[in-house]
Design a protein around this motif. Structure first.
Motif, PDB file in Angstrom:
ATOM      1  N   ASP A 189      -5.881  18.132  10.750  1.00 23.72           N
ATOM      2  CA  ASP A 189      -6.838  16.400  11.425  1.00 23.72           C
ATOM      3  C   ASP A 189      -7.109  15.571  10.050  1.00 23.72           C
ATOM      4  O   ASP A 189      -6.579  15.688   9.114  1.00 23.72           O
ATOM      5  N   PRO A 190      -6.422  14.825  10.082  1.00 18.72           N
ATOM      6  CA  PRO A 190      -6.006  13.188   9.464  1.00 18.72           C
ATOM      7  C   PRO A 190      -6.678  13.153   8.726  1.00 18.72           C
ATOM      8  O   PRO A 190      -6.674  12.548   7.520  1.00 18.72           O
ATOM      9  N   ALA A 191      -8.312  13.079   8.980  1.00 20.15           N
ATOM     10  CA  ALA A 191      -8.781  12.714   8.164  1.00 20.15           C
ATOM     11  C   ALA A 191      -8.809  13.842   6.862  1.00 20.15           C
ATOM     12  O   ALA A 191     -10.050  13.216   6.019  1.00 20.15           O
ATOM     13  N   THR A 192      -8.404  15.331   7.092  1.00 19.97           N
ATOM     14  CA  THR A 192      -9.455  15.670   5.894  1.00 19.97           C
ATOM     15  C   THR A 192      -8.031  16.203   5.612  1.00 19.97           C
ATOM     16  O   THR A 192      -7.825  17.288   4.033  1.00 19.97           O
ATOM     17  N   THR A 193      -6.700  15.994   5.675  1.00 17.46           N
ATOM     18  CA  THR A 193      -5.383  16.651   5.041  1.00 17.46           C
ATOM     19  C   THR A 193      -4.963  15.605   4.367  1.00 17.46           C
ATOM     20  O   THR A 193      -4.624  13.748   4.324  1.00 17.46           O
ATOM     21  N   SER A 194      -4.505  15.732   3.070  1.00 16.95           N
ATOM     22  CA  SER A 194      -4.333  14.849   1.712  1.00 16.95           C
ATOM     23  C   SER A 194      -2.841  15.130   2.358  1.00 16.95           C
ATOM     24  O   SER A 194      -2.005  15.919   1.934  1.00 16.95           O
TER      25      SER A 194
ATOM     26  N   GLU B 262      -6.302  17.576  -8.061  1.00 19.94           N
ATOM     27  CA  GLU B 262      -7.105  16.935  -6.646  1.00 19.94           C
ATOM     28  C   GLU B 262      -7.751  15.665  -6.948  1.00 19.94           C
ATOM     29  O   GLU B 262      -8.425  15.031  -8.156  1.00 19.94           O
ATOM     30  N   SER B 263      -6.837  15.034  -6.181  1.00 17.80           N
ATOM     31  CA  SER B 263      -7.489  13.582  -6.208  1.00 17.80           C
ATOM     32  C   SER B 263      -7.300  12.621  -5.081  1.00 17.80           C
ATOM     33  O   SER B 263      -6.851  13.177  -3.801  1.00 17.80           O
ATOM     34  N   ASP B 264      -8.126  11.904  -5.064  1.00 16.92           N
ATOM     35  CA  ASP B 264      -8.815  11.267  -3.436  1.00 16.92           C
ATOM     36  C   ASP B 264      -7.891  10.227  -3.628  1.00 16.92           C
ATOM     37  O   ASP B 264      -7.820   9.029  -4.140  1.00 16.92           O
ATOM     38  N   LEU B 265      -6.546  10.156  -3.065  1.00 12.52           N
ATOM     39  CA  LEU B 265      -5.806   9.011  -3.251  1.00 12.52           C
ATOM     40  C   LEU B 265      -5.614   8.210  -1.069  1.00 12.52           C
ATOM     41  O   LEU B 265      -4.347   7.984  -1.558  1.00 12.52           O
ATOM     42  N   SER B 266      -6.166   8.836  -0.463  1.00 12.09           N
ATOM     43  CA  SER B 266      -6.006   8.706   1.208  1.00 12.09           C
ATOM     44  C   SER B 266      -5.793   7.042   1.199  1.00 12.09           C
ATOM     45  O   SER B 266      -5.561   6.842   2.684  1.00 12.09           O
TER      46      SER B 266
ATOM     47  N   ALA C  45       3.878   8.127   3.257  1.00 11.22           N
ATOM     48  CA  ALA C  45       4.260   9.538   3.375  1.00 11.22           C
ATOM     49  C   ALA C  45       3.319  10.172   4.534  1.00 11.22           C
ATOM     50  O   ALA C  45       2.059   9.785   4.956  1.00 11.22           O
ATOM     51  N   PRO C  46       4.432  11.016   4.652  1.00 16.39           N
ATOM     52  CA  PRO C  46       3.296  12.376   5.790  1.00 16.39           C
ATOM     53  C   PRO C  46       2.759  12.978   5.154  1.00 16.39           C
ATOM     54  O   PRO C  46       2.620  13.638   3.622  1.00 16.39           O
ATOM     55  N   VAL C  47       1.427  13.970   6.092  1.00 18.95           N
ATOM     56  CA  VAL C  47       0.577  14.521   5.497  1.00 18.95           C
ATOM     57  C   VAL C  47       0.853  15.875   5.099  1.00 18.95           C
ATOM     58  O   VAL C  47       1.793  16.331   5.672  1.00 18.95           O
ATOM     59  N   THR C  48       0.471  16.827   4.346  1.00 18.95           N
ATOM     60  CA  THR C  48       1.155  17.811   4.462  1.00 18.95           C
ATOM     61  C   THR C  48       0.652  18.405   5.821  1.00 18.95           C
ATOM     62  O   THR C  48       2.016  19.971   5.889  1.00 18.95           O
TER      63      THR C  48
ATOM     64  N   ALA D 237      -9.139  -1.153  -6.306  1.00 20.72           N
ATOM     65  CA  ALA D 237      -8.337  -1.604  -6.562  1.00 20.72           C
ATOM     66  C   ALA D 237      -7.032  -0.232  -6.049  1.00 20.72           C
ATOM     67  O   ALA D 237      -7.431   0.922  -6.824  1.00 20.72           O
ATOM     68  N   ALA D 238      -6.024  -0.562  -5.278  1.00 23.79           N
ATOM     69  CA  ALA D 238      -4.927   0.795  -4.903  1.00 23.79           C
ATOM     70  C   ALA D 238      -4.307   0.612  -6.253  1.00 23.79           C
ATOM     71  O   ALA D 238      -3.986  -0.532  -6.415  1.00 23.79           O
ATOM     72  N   PRO D 239      -2.834   1.685  -6.124  1.00 24.66           N
ATOM     73  CA  PRO D 239      -2.473   1.449  -6.992  1.00 24.66           C
ATOM     74  C   PRO D 239      -1.040   0.838  -6.329  1.00 24.66           C
ATOM     75  O   PRO D 239      -0.873   0.370  -5.426  1.00 24.66           O
ATOM     76  N   THR D 240      -0.384  -0.018  -6.990  1.00 22.42           N
ATOM     77  CA  THR D 240       0.147  -0.982  -6.853  1.00 22.42           C
ATOM     78  C   THR D 240       1.434  -1.314  -7.777  1.00 22.42           C
ATOM     79  O   THR D 240       2.096  -0.654  -8.749  1.00 22.42           O
TER      80      THR D 240
END
Length: 349
Positions: free
Chosen positions: A183-188, A219-223, A175-178, A326-329
């Motif tokens: 900074d990829p570390a802070t961009t969801s 707001e979700s941390d799905l990185s 998925a592309p970042v917004t 576990a991550a989404p599958t």
């Protein structure tokens, strides 16, 4: 012996002949110059006449042929037995740009979504195929998370257990970042309003997708969740999901409080009739899919799946897993420890 007078006469006649030749040469040059000028004038006049009298150009005949839109080869691999009969997508070279307007109709209201092929051409193609076959109709959303920094509604499994799929899988797409410049570390890559496919991680080439999808309503941390972003949900749809989330959650059969307290029925998912219009064949330079595409084998580790994980903060997946990380599958794991011992179903109203 010629006399001086005879020699003078010879020289005089020679000079006269030379003068005559020079006159003839000059006359010949003047004639050629005149003829050249006349020819040039004729050419110019003919050109002007052609420009003035020629018919208008046929723009349709001279217009350049449009360049076919690039396509992306997709591989849809047979997987677990489906709980609802459905066919794999026939179009394995879908468009890689453009959007499709779809509508997810829930018992609580309508959720319009915009599918974006540029995010994940193969996943959008599969979602459209499933929707057009009525696969999502009369199903339910089996999972709702309300934890801080993790708010998703998960649907797309006709079995209602979180372990069901369409009977085939396909490679996850990044998925592309917004904001690519940020900074990829802070961009969801999965901001509020994201519509994504739940993904089963595994293999060097990434995970696989099936039929289950999630709506990110908060707001979700799905990185590190491995989701495949396929589109966006507007304010109208998010308002419907917010109302569902406000009712809270209840424990499922596995003891995890990630089942919607108010049953969420998916009445239908509709897409335009021409959304699966066949595209141009791939270009001659089309390459084969990257190494590590999904196979029939299902991961045996405790990676996230589509069943409800025991950790309510676990990322959305396509098969059960007891690993809190576990991550989404999108498909069940073969590790007995990866799936909950009891099937979780959406509560009845």
């Amino acid at each position: 012996m010629p006399t001086n007078e005879q020699r003078r006469d010879v020289a005089k006649r020679k000079l006269e002949r030379q003068l005559v030749r020079r006159q003839e040469q000059q006359k010949s040059r003047r004639q050629r110059t005149v003829i050249g000028a006349v020819i040039a004038a004729v050419v110019v006049i003919a050109g002007v006449v052609f420009v003035v009298t020629r018919p208008p150009a046929d723009e349709s005949a001279t217009a350049a042929e449009p360049t076919p839109e690039p396509t992306s080869a997709c591989t849809y691999t047979d997987a677990e037995t489906t709980v609802k009969a459905v066919q794999k997508p026939d179009n394995t070279n879908p468009l890689t740009s453009g959007t499709v307007d779809a509508t997810i109709t829930l018992g609580q209201g309508t959720v319009p979504v915009t599918l974006d092929r540029s995010f994940a051409p193969c996943a959008v193609n599969a979602f459209v195929s499933l929707a057009s076959q009525g696969y999502y109709n009369e199903t339910s959303c089996h999972r709702l998370t309300t934890a801080e920094n993790f708010k998703i509604l998960q649907c797309g499994d006709p079995s209602g257990t979180g372990r069901g799929g369409p009977g085939y899988s396909y490679a996850a797409e990044a998925a592309p970042v917004t904001d690519p410049a940020a900074d990829p570390a802070t961009t969801s890559a999965f901001p509020v309003g994201t519509l994504a496919m739940a993904t089963t991680p595994g293999g060097t080439g990434g995970g696989t997708n099936g039929s289950q999808f999630v709506v990110v309503y908060g707001e979700s941390d799905l990185s590190s969740g491995g989701l495949t972003k396929i589109g966006t949900v507007g304010a109208e749809g998010l308002a419907v999901v917010d109302q569902i989330a406000a009712k809270g959650t209840v424990d499922g059969s596995n003891g995890v409080a990630d089942v919607p307290a108010e049953k969420v029925d998916v009445t239908s998912v509709t897409v335009p009739e021409d959304a699966l219009t066949p595209t141009q064949p791939p270009a001659a330079t089309e390459t084969t899919p990257a190494d590590g595409l999904p196979t029939d084998a299902v991961p045996t580790d405790a990676a996230p799946s589509e069943a409800e994980p025991t950790d309510p903060a676990a990322a959305p997946t396509d098969a059960g897993a007891t690993d809190p990380a576990a991550a989404p599958t999108d498909a069940g794991t073969t590790d007995p420890a990866a799936a909950p011992t009891d099937s979780s179903t959406a509560p009845t109203s």
